[in-house]
Design an enzyme around this catalytic site. Structure first.
Site, PDB file in Angstrom:
ATOM      1  N   ASN A 105      45.872  22.902   3.336  1.00 13.26           N
ATOM      2  CA  ASN A 105      44.408  22.860   3.222  1.00 13.26           C
ATOM      3  C   ASN A 105      43.776  23.536   4.429  1.00 13.26           C
ATOM      4  OD1 ASN A 105      45.411  20.551   4.592  1.00 13.26           O
ATOM      5  ND2 ASN A 105      43.537  19.404   4.236  1.00 13.26           N
TER       6      ASN A 105
ATOM      7  N   CYS B 149      41.811  23.585  -0.897  1.00  8.24           N
ATOM      8  CA  CYS B 149      42.960  22.679  -0.936  1.00  8.24           C
ATOM      9  C   CYS B 149      44.268  23.454  -0.788  1.00  8.24           C
ATOM     10  CB  CYS B 149      43.011  21.945  -2.271  1.00  8.24           C
ATOM     11  SG  CYS B 149      41.663  20.795  -2.551  1.00  8.24           S
TER      12      CYS B 149
ATOM     13  N   GLU C  73      46.924  23.264  -2.586  1.00  8.91           N
ATOM     14  CA  GLU C  73      47.445  23.758  -3.866  1.00  8.91           C
ATOM     15  C   GLU C  73      46.851  25.122  -4.193  1.00  8.91           C
ATOM     16  OE1 GLU C  73      46.220  20.802  -3.138  1.00  8.91           O
ATOM     17  OE2 GLU C  73      46.939  19.224  -4.473  1.00  8.91           O
TER      18      GLU C  73
ATOM     19  N   CYS D 167      43.371  17.406  -6.668  1.00  2.00           N
ATOM     20  CA  CYS D 167      41.985  17.116  -7.075  1.00  2.00           C
ATOM     21  C   CYS D 167      41.715  17.730  -8.449  1.00  2.00           C
ATOM     22  CB  CYS D 167      41.011  17.654  -6.026  1.00  2.00           C
ATOM     23  SG  CYS D 167      40.758  19.434  -6.108  1.00  2.00           S
TER      24      CYS D 167
END
Ligand code: THU
Length: 130
Positions: free
Chosen positions: A43, A54, A56, A87
């Site tokens: 992040n 984020c 990901e 998220c």
């Protein structure tokens, strides 16, 4: 080390690079392609908060921007007792680019849990509606 553990190890390593001075919540991700190649991300926060990206998505954008298109699994490492799940925004993007991949949650103290993205993100909106 089994395949899941080596992917988790890469996510834990990536977490060390997290730029999270505002939340102090560090996250790392490792996204594996069908050919075994792995892209990592952490992040990256921002003083305006809303521009934070984020872990990901950093891993996903690195992979997509280098031409990757077929994905198998993503490991997501964070420090909470039950490690964070992606998220909602990341679930949407992972679904659109990766489909029903495995999502392995991990923390540095040995917690591991595997989900299918379709279970974490049921009834998605995607191009099939367009
Ligand atoms: N965060 C991630 O990077 N991935 C997740 O799966 C959950 C949340 C980040 C965003 C922000 O920098 C911090 O964690 C706290 O929300």
């Amino acid at each position: 080390m089994n395949a899941n553990e080596s992917l988790v190890a890469k996510a834990l390593d990536a977490r060390e690079n997290a730029f999270a001075p505002f939340s102090n919540f560090k996250v790392g991700a490792a996204l594996e392609l069908d050919d075994g190649k792995i892209y990592t991300g952490c992040n990256v926060e921002n003083a305006t908060y809303g521009l934070t990206v984020c872990a990901e998505r950093v891993a996903l954008w690195k992979a997509i921007s280098e031409g990757a298109r077929k994905f198998l699994r993503i490991a997501v490492a964070s420090g909470s007792e039950h490690p964070a799940t992606p998220c909602g925004a990341c679930r949407q993007l992972l679904w659109e680019f990766c489909g029903d991949i495995e999502v392995i949650l991990a923390n540095p103290r040995g917690f591991r849990e595997t989900h299918r993205l379709a279970d974490l993100f049921p009834h998605p909106f995607d191009r099939s509606f367009l």
